[in-house]
Design a protein around this motif. Sequence first.
Motif, PDB file in Angstrom:
ATOM      1  N   ARG A  68      -4.973 -16.252   0.442  1.00 50.10           N
ATOM      2  CA  ARG A  68      -5.573 -16.610  -0.820  1.00 50.10           C
ATOM      3  C   ARG A  68      -6.174 -15.198  -1.169  1.00 50.10           C
ATOM      4  N   LEU A  69      -7.060 -14.718  -0.400  1.00 49.30           N
ATOM      5  CA  LEU A  69      -7.819 -13.389  -0.799  1.00 49.30           C
ATOM      6  C   LEU A  69      -6.954 -12.250  -1.197  1.00 49.30           C
ATOM      7  N   LEU A  70      -5.800 -11.952  -0.453  1.00 48.96           N
ATOM      8  CA  LEU A  70      -5.119 -10.891  -0.958  1.00 48.96           C
ATOM      9  C   LEU A  70      -4.265 -11.047  -2.128  1.00 48.96           C
ATOM     10  N   THR A  71      -3.693 -12.579  -2.402  1.00 55.68           N
ATOM     11  CA  THR A  71      -2.939 -12.799  -3.490  1.00 55.68           C
ATOM     12  C   THR A  71      -3.511 -13.122  -4.809  1.00 55.68           C
ATOM     13  N   GLU A  72      -4.882 -13.366  -4.759  1.00 52.15           N
ATOM     14  CA  GLU A  72      -5.629 -13.748  -5.892  1.00 52.15           C
ATOM     15  C   GLU A  72      -6.841 -12.648  -6.063  1.00 52.15           C
ATOM     16  N   LYS A  73      -7.347 -11.545  -4.994  1.00 50.63           N
ATOM     17  CA  LYS A  73      -8.061 -10.921  -5.475  1.00 50.63           C
ATOM     18  C   LYS A  73      -7.576  -9.264  -5.174  1.00 50.63           C
ATOM     19  N   LEU A  74      -6.917  -8.925  -4.333  1.00 55.19           N
ATOM     20  CA  LEU A  74      -6.703  -7.563  -3.973  1.00 55.19           C
ATOM     21  C   LEU A  74      -5.227  -7.263  -4.481  1.00 55.19           C
ATOM     22  N   PHE A  75      -4.110  -7.999  -4.351  1.00 56.34           N
ATOM     23  CA  PHE A  75      -2.933  -7.533  -4.943  1.00 56.34           C
ATOM     24  C   PHE A  75      -2.897  -7.386  -6.453  1.00 56.34           C
ATOM     25  N   PRO A  76      -3.528  -8.359  -7.194  1.00 56.11           N
ATOM     26  CA  PRO A  76      -3.535  -8.145  -8.612  1.00 56.11           C
ATOM     27  C   PRO A  76      -3.998  -6.923  -9.203  1.00 56.11           C
ATOM     28  N   CYS A 114       0.857  -1.216   0.059  1.00 59.60           N
ATOM     29  CA  CYS A 114      -0.026  -0.019   0.095  1.00 59.60           C
ATOM     30  C   CYS A 114       0.790   1.145   0.117  1.00 59.60           C
ATOM     31  N   HIS A 115       2.100   1.128   0.735  1.00 64.03           N
ATOM     32  CA  HIS A 115       2.660   2.488   1.002  1.00 64.03           C
ATOM     33  C   HIS A 115       3.477   2.668  -0.525  1.00 64.03           C
ATOM     34  N   ALA A 116       3.761   1.419  -1.188  1.00 68.18           N
ATOM     35  CA  ALA A 116       4.802   1.672  -2.254  1.00 68.18           C
ATOM     36  C   ALA A 116       3.797   2.044  -3.302  1.00 68.18           C
ATOM     37  N   ILE A 117       2.704   1.792  -3.441  1.00 67.80           N
ATOM     38  CA  ILE A 117       1.645   2.124  -4.428  1.00 67.80           C
ATOM     39  C   ILE A 117       1.538   3.693  -4.632  1.00 67.80           C
ATOM     40  N   ASP A 118       1.481   4.219  -3.282  1.00 68.14           N
ATOM     41  CA  ASP A 118       1.460   5.689  -3.033  1.00 68.14           C
ATOM     42  C   ASP A 118       2.716   6.431  -3.609  1.00 68.14           C
ATOM     43  N   LEU A 119       3.964   5.610  -3.664  1.00 63.04           N
ATOM     44  CA  LEU A 119       5.067   6.327  -3.951  1.00 63.04           C
ATOM     45  C   LEU A 119       5.658   5.802  -5.593  1.00 63.04           C
ATOM     46  N   ASP A 120       4.605   5.309  -6.128  1.00 63.97           N
ATOM     47  CA  ASP A 120       4.727   5.090  -7.708  1.00 63.97           C
ATOM     48  C   ASP A 120       5.760   4.099  -7.922  1.00 63.97           C
ATOM     49  N   PHE A 121       5.886   3.152  -7.134  1.00 66.89           N
ATOM     50  CA  PHE A 121       6.918   1.902  -7.354  1.00 66.89           C
ATOM     51  C   PHE A 121       6.114   0.899  -8.500  1.00 66.89           C
ATOM     52  N   ASP A 122       6.927   0.243  -9.320  1.00 71.38           N
ATOM     53  CA  ASP A 122       6.408  -0.824  -9.858  1.00 71.38           C
ATOM     54  C   ASP A 122       6.614  -1.966  -9.149  1.00 71.38           C
ATOM     55  N   LEU A 123       5.467  -2.816  -9.040  1.00 72.29           N
ATOM     56  CA  LEU A 123       5.418  -3.857  -8.031  1.00 72.29           C
ATOM     57  C   LEU A 123       5.041  -5.140  -8.680  1.00 72.29           C
ATOM     58  N   THR A 124       5.708  -6.115  -7.860  1.00 71.04           N
ATOM     59  CA  THR A 124       5.692  -7.673  -8.232  1.00 71.04           C
ATOM     60  C   THR A 124       5.420  -8.177  -6.778  1.00 71.04           C
ATOM     61  N   VAL A 125       4.600  -9.143  -6.694  1.00 71.98           N
ATOM     62  CA  VAL A 125       4.616  -9.964  -5.517  1.00 71.98           C
ATOM     63  C   VAL A 125       4.676 -11.310  -5.774  1.00 71.98           C
ATOM     64  N   TRP A 147      -2.991  -4.248  -8.086  1.00 75.13           N
ATOM     65  CA  TRP A 147      -2.006  -3.205  -7.785  1.00 75.13           C
ATOM     66  C   TRP A 147      -0.719  -3.643  -8.223  1.00 75.13           C
ATOM     67  N   ALA A 148      -0.472  -4.767  -8.578  1.00 70.20           N
ATOM     68  CA  ALA A 148       0.886  -5.399  -8.462  1.00 70.20           C
ATOM     69  C   ALA A 148       0.832  -6.506  -9.693  1.00 70.20           C
ATOM     70  N   ASP A 149       1.695  -7.061 -10.238  1.00 68.72           N
ATOM     71  CA  ASP A 149       2.048  -8.480 -10.713  1.00 68.72           C
ATOM     72  C   ASP A 149       2.247  -9.370  -9.739  1.00 68.72           C
ATOM     73  N   VAL A 150       1.298 -10.256  -9.683  1.00 70.85           N
ATOM     74  CA  VAL A 150       1.219 -11.447  -8.760  1.00 70.85           C
ATOM     75  C   VAL A 150       1.714 -12.630  -9.364  1.00 70.85           C
ATOM     76  N   VAL A 151       2.829 -13.252  -9.257  1.00 68.75           N
ATOM     77  CA  VAL A 151       3.288 -14.452  -9.799  1.00 68.75           C
ATOM     78  C   VAL A 151       3.927 -15.378  -8.854  1.00 68.75           C
ATOM     79  N   THR A 152       4.345 -16.622  -9.038  1.00 70.99           N
ATOM     80  CA  THR A 152       4.870 -17.528  -8.385  1.00 70.99           C
ATOM     81  C   THR A 152       6.445 -17.408  -8.444  1.00 70.99           C
ATOM     82  N   VAL A 153       7.072 -17.906  -7.574  1.00 72.22           N
ATOM     83  CA  VAL A 153       8.433 -17.820  -7.443  1.00 72.22           C
ATOM     84  C   VAL A 153       9.226 -18.399  -8.632  1.00 72.22           C
TER      85      VAL A 153
END
Length: 187
Positions: A161-169, A136-147, A171-177
């Motif tokens: 699951r809720l955060l990584t599948e519903k919310l984070f996508p 959330c903080h990084a979004i406001d600072l305009d960082f490019d984000l991957t989780v 704001w960010a790219d959400v991928v596996t290692v």
Amino acid sequence: MANRALLVMDVQRDIVSIADDGSGYLPRLGRAIDGARAAGIPVIYVVIALRPGDPEVSPRNRVLTAAVRAGLFTEGAPGTEIHHDVAPRQGDVVVTKRRGSAFSGSDFDLVLRARDIDSLVLTGIATSGVVLSTLCHAIDLDFDLTVLADACLDTDPEVHRLLTEKLFPQWADVVTVEDWLKTLAPR
């Protein structure tokens, strides 16, 4: 190309002992760290540590007050150390924070600006704590984000699951290692 850094957040001995579910979290996180190093991506560790006596903890902060009562996060205590399976190496930066977000109560922003980093790859424990707060903080600072979803861990799998599948996508790219590591391989 963006200047990236891999963040390894709150992967401390006491926190791992509470949250690790036996799913291979630390080896998976270790692969991400090794991949980042091999690709020349800086690895920045973020830890939470509170001064003895906890002068920075307000009784209004429910999370930190509960942690203090449980004996967690005291600066210099063995349980506050980064877990030995993913320990920093020479040249890795370790940032100490006093709150949930990597940016709060630390010199994290200064470290990022000094290295001209504008893209963050987030990992850590807990998904609903440091990862969410930092994102959330990084979004406001305009960082490019991957989780890296499987390099984040939470004591509540449904919240993770809720955060990584519903919310984070949103704001960010959400991928596996493994999928992230494939993007680092030379073509």
